[in-house]
Design an enzyme around this catalytic site. Structure first.
Site, mmCIF file in Angstrom:
data_model
loop_
_atom_site.group_PDB
_atom_site.id
_atom_site.type_symbol
_atom_site.label_atom_id
_atom_site.label_comp_id
_atom_site.label_asym_id
_atom_site.label_seq_id
_atom_site.Cartn_x
_atom_site.Cartn_y
_atom_site.Cartn_z
ATOM 1 N N ARG A 1 -47.318 -1.973 -34.291
ATOM 2 C CA ARG A 1 -48.683 -2.501 -34.465
ATOM 3 C C ARG A 1 -48.818 -3.821 -33.712
ATOM 4 O O ARG A 1 -47.837 -4.376 -33.218
ATOM 5 C CB ARG A 1 -48.920 -2.778 -35.954
ATOM 6 C CG ARG A 1 -47.900 -3.763 -36.505
ATOM 7 C CD ARG A 1 -48.284 -4.388 -37.809
ATOM 8 N NE ARG A 1 -47.432 -5.524 -38.091
ATOM 9 C CZ ARG A 1 -46.225 -5.465 -38.648
ATOM 10 N NH1 ARG A 1 -45.733 -4.302 -39.015
ATOM 11 N NH2 ARG A 1 -45.530 -6.567 -38.838
ATOM 12 N N GLU B 1 -24.042 -2.091 -43.159
ATOM 13 C CA GLU B 1 -23.904 -2.790 -41.881
ATOM 14 C C GLU B 1 -23.006 -4.001 -42.104
ATOM 15 O O GLU B 1 -22.928 -4.525 -43.211
ATOM 16 C CB GLU B 1 -25.261 -3.308 -41.380
ATOM 17 C CG GLU B 1 -26.157 -2.251 -40.805
ATOM 18 C CD GLU B 1 -27.502 -2.830 -40.366
ATOM 19 O OE1 GLU B 1 -27.704 -4.051 -40.486
ATOM 20 O OE2 GLU B 1 -28.336 -2.038 -39.915
HETATM 21 C C1 MV4 Z 1 -29.711 -8.166 -41.797
HETATM 22 C C2 MV4 Z 1 -29.346 -9.510 -41.949
HETATM 23 C C3 MV4 Z 1 -28.029 -9.841 -41.751
HETATM 24 N N1 MV4 Z 1 -27.128 -8.877 -41.430
HETATM 25 N N2 MV4 Z 1 -28.774 -7.238 -41.471
HETATM 26 C C4 MV4 Z 1 -34.230 -8.639 -43.246
HETATM 27 C C5 MV4 Z 1 -35.408 -7.782 -42.995
HETATM 28 C C6 MV4 Z 1 -34.905 -6.521 -42.429
HETATM 29 N N3 MV4 Z 1 -35.697 -6.181 -41.297
HETATM 30 C C7 MV4 Z 1 -33.490 -6.781 -42.059
HETATM 31 N N4 MV4 Z 1 -33.156 -8.099 -42.507
HETATM 32 C C8 MV4 Z 1 -31.923 -8.621 -42.331
HETATM 33 N N5 MV4 Z 1 -30.960 -7.743 -41.964
HETATM 34 C C9 MV4 Z 1 -27.513 -7.615 -41.317
HETATM 35 N N6 MV4 Z 1 -26.603 -6.679 -41.003
HETATM 36 C C10 MV4 Z 1 -30.334 -10.434 -42.299
HETATM 37 C C11 MV4 Z 1 -31.625 -9.990 -42.512
HETATM 38 C C12 MV4 Z 1 -32.562 -10.988 -42.911
HETATM 39 C C13 MV4 Z 1 -33.648 -11.356 -42.110
HETATM 40 C C14 MV4 Z 1 -33.886 -10.759 -40.879
HETATM 41 C C15 MV4 Z 1 -34.948 -11.121 -40.098
HETATM 42 C C16 MV4 Z 1 -35.790 -12.135 -40.537
HETATM 43 C C17 MV4 Z 1 -35.585 -12.733 -41.754
HETATM 44 C C18 MV4 Z 1 -34.519 -12.371 -42.550
HETATM 45 C C19 MV4 Z 1 -34.315 -12.995 -43.771
HETATM 46 C C20 MV4 Z 1 -33.264 -12.623 -44.543
HETATM 47 C C21 MV4 Z 1 -32.399 -11.619 -44.127
#
Ligand code: MV4
Length: 511
Positions: free
Chosen positions: A298, A206
């Site tokens: 959930r 991504e």
């Molecule tokens: C991401 C992102 C930045 N860019 N995807 C972290 C958990 C998983 N559900 C997906 N996550 C992320 N995906 C892209 N393309 C940053 C995160 C992320 C994050 C997302 C939600 C809450 C906390 C986070 C902490 C670090 C990274």
């Protein structure tokens, strides 16, 4: 659609701690019997003391107790429970468990197993969301079979990118890749991590979203095809993917964005035939673009902030939906009223890298008064073990607006007292003093950055207060040793003051 309508008389709770207590409260209000399972380590835990019925399910380790799917379903049958509420964690997102319940004629209070399974593969759920017109982060919708394929696609997308495991979620199995040179190591790391953690080494790419916010939408879906959004929760304050503070509404979401995110979340639920309560997670970038991340099938830990700003009892709604009740029209177009903030009280020492802090809770005084809610799973004198999730309690406040909610939180924290173990409580007074937090300038890496920079360290005055409390007691002991006759004639006020000093020493409050 034919929907089974059945009023439950008895519900088995396949969980422990604060969420078991929360569900018991809903059942009591509905005049239904609440039964709980418990492990040997939880023989005298709060849910066991509060439940109408309690059943031992096995030894302390959750693999031998709270995760015993078949034993729990058999127990439900034996005690004549009509339904099982899984809470969160443990078996809550286990489609196999939901199937076992269905096979035994026990209603699982949650979505259908197929809806849970549809969210298991990230590549699959991305395709589903694209088809349903829900925005996803620009990226690939096919598995990357080789490092060469990954390099070609990353070039096409443009760096920086995020390499993710398709079976991942909740932060496991992903790497930021800022330049082509970093790709080979990241590719190998994510693949082997995914193989080890999920027994599925499928990876995809991504575009990296920089400093995003984590904003999630609470939905309710009945068994008659109606889905509603109850608005968003701001959950950006996390530590290594563990949420620490949540609030509703999000300081970054206005009415128009709320409506658009709500509509997207409703489409997500519709696309997978979802029923019951669920949460759709989005990344929100600094320009106000939002992207579907994943769906949590959930009830979530942070559900109370939504309850406080919508007036909807989510656990009661879950039970009604599982009983086959249709959602009423009063749930359409709900706008948040006021502002709610939740802080999570973990048995962890925030100033020792969040090390677990098990032990006996020597004193517990929970805040009260206007706009304060405690969802607490422990009592004074209780023992905290390292066997389970360290969440002890949640403190949730409501105010007419965000500023008043912050004032309330500060006041409530000043009343809170937990002695005997270390908790995350001291962190929150520091956070309340932080300018970025006060202005609602949050992103999902902010807490880790501030902790690493020491910006949330105990204040000098707090440290000085701890030292002076110790000093006061030493002085008292010294006086007491030399002047027994005088201290025997101490008045009431002096006894209070001495007691206060003793408590100050035992309490070690940083706030
Ligand atoms: C991401 C992102 C930045 N860019 N995807 C972290 C958990 C998983 N559900 C997906 N996550 C992320 N995906 C892209 N393309 C940053 C995160 C992320 C994050 C997302 C939600 C809450 C906390 C986070 C902490 C670090 C990274």
């Amino acid at each position: 659609m034919t929907v089974q309508r059945q009023a439950f008389e008895k519900v088995l709770i396949a969980n422990r701690g604060e969420i078991a207590v929360r569900i018991l409260r809903a059942l009591r209000e509905l005049d239904k019997r609440g039964a709980v399972v418990y492990s040997d380590a939880d023989r005298t835990a709060l849910p066991v003391l509060l439940a109408d019925e309690a059943y031992r399910i096995g030894p302390g380790p959750s693999i031998e107790s709270y995760l015993r799917a078949e034993a729990i379903v058999e127990l439900a049958t034996r005690i004549g429970a009509d339904a099982i509420h899984p809470g969160y964690g443990f078996l809550a997102e286990n489609a196999g468990f939901a199937e076992l319940c269905a096979d035994a004629g026990i209603k699982f209070i949650g979505p259908p197993p197929a809806a849970m399974a549809a969210m298991g593969s990230k590549i699959e759920s991305r395709r589903l969301m694209l088809a349903a017109g829900v925005p996803v982060v620009p990226g690939g919708d096919e598995a990357l079979e080789s490092l060469e394929a990954a390099a070609t696609f990353a070039q096409e997308l443009g760096y920086p990118v995020m390499l993710k495991a398709s079976a991942g979620g909740g932060g496991k199995g992903m790497r930021k890749v800022r330049q082509p040179g970093e790709l080979p190591a990241a590719y190998r790391a994510v693949r082997s991590e995914a193989a080890a953690s999920f027994a599925d080494d499928t990876v995809y790419l991504e575009k990296l979203v920089e400093r995003p916010r984590h904003v999630e939408i609470q939905i309710l879906a009945d068994e008659h095809g109606k889905v509603v959004s109850l608005g968003e929760r701001e959950c950006s304050l996390q530590r290594r993917h563990q949420k620490v503070v949540e609030e509703a509404p999000s300081p970054a979401v206005d009415r128009d964005l709320r409506r658009r995110m709500g509509e997207a979340a409703v489409r997500v639920a519709g696309a997978v035939g979802y029923t019951n309560a669920g949460t759709v997670e989005f990344l929100l970038d600094s320009k106000g673009n939002f992207f579907f991340l994943e769906m949590n099938t959930r009830l979530q830990v942070e559900h109370p902030v939504t309850e406080l700003v919508t007036g909807v009892d989510l656990v009661r709604a879950q039970i009604a939906i599982a009983e086959g009740e249709p959602l009423g029209s009063e749930l359409e177009n709900i706008e948040p009223r006021g502002h709610a903030i939740e802080v999570r009280l973990y048995a962890e020492d925030p100033y020792r890298d969040f090390a677990p802090s098990p032990g006996r809770i020597e004193r517990l005084r929970l805040p009260e008064g206007p706009g304060v809610r405690n969802d607490c799973g422990v009592y004074e004198g209780d023992e905290v073990t390292i066997l389970y999730d360290p969440l002890l309690a949640k403190l949730i406040v409501w105010g007419a607006n965000r500023a008043q909610a912050m004032d309330r939180l500060g006041r409530a924290l000043s009343e809170l007292r937990i002695d005997g173990i270390r908790t995350t409580a001291p962190l929150f007074q520091r956070l309340l003093a932080d300018e970025d937090f006060r202005h609602g300038r949050l992103d999902n890496g902010m807490l880790d950055r501030k902790m690493a920079a020491g910006e949330l360290a105990p204040s000098l005055t707090a440290q000085r207060r701890e030292l002076s409390a110790i000093g006061a007691v030493l002085e008292h002991l010294d006086q007491h040793g030399r002047q027994t006759a005088v201290s025997r004639s101490h008045g009431q006020r002096d006894r209070w003051r001495e007691a206060g000093r003793r408590e100050a020493l035992r309490g070690r409050r940083w706030n």
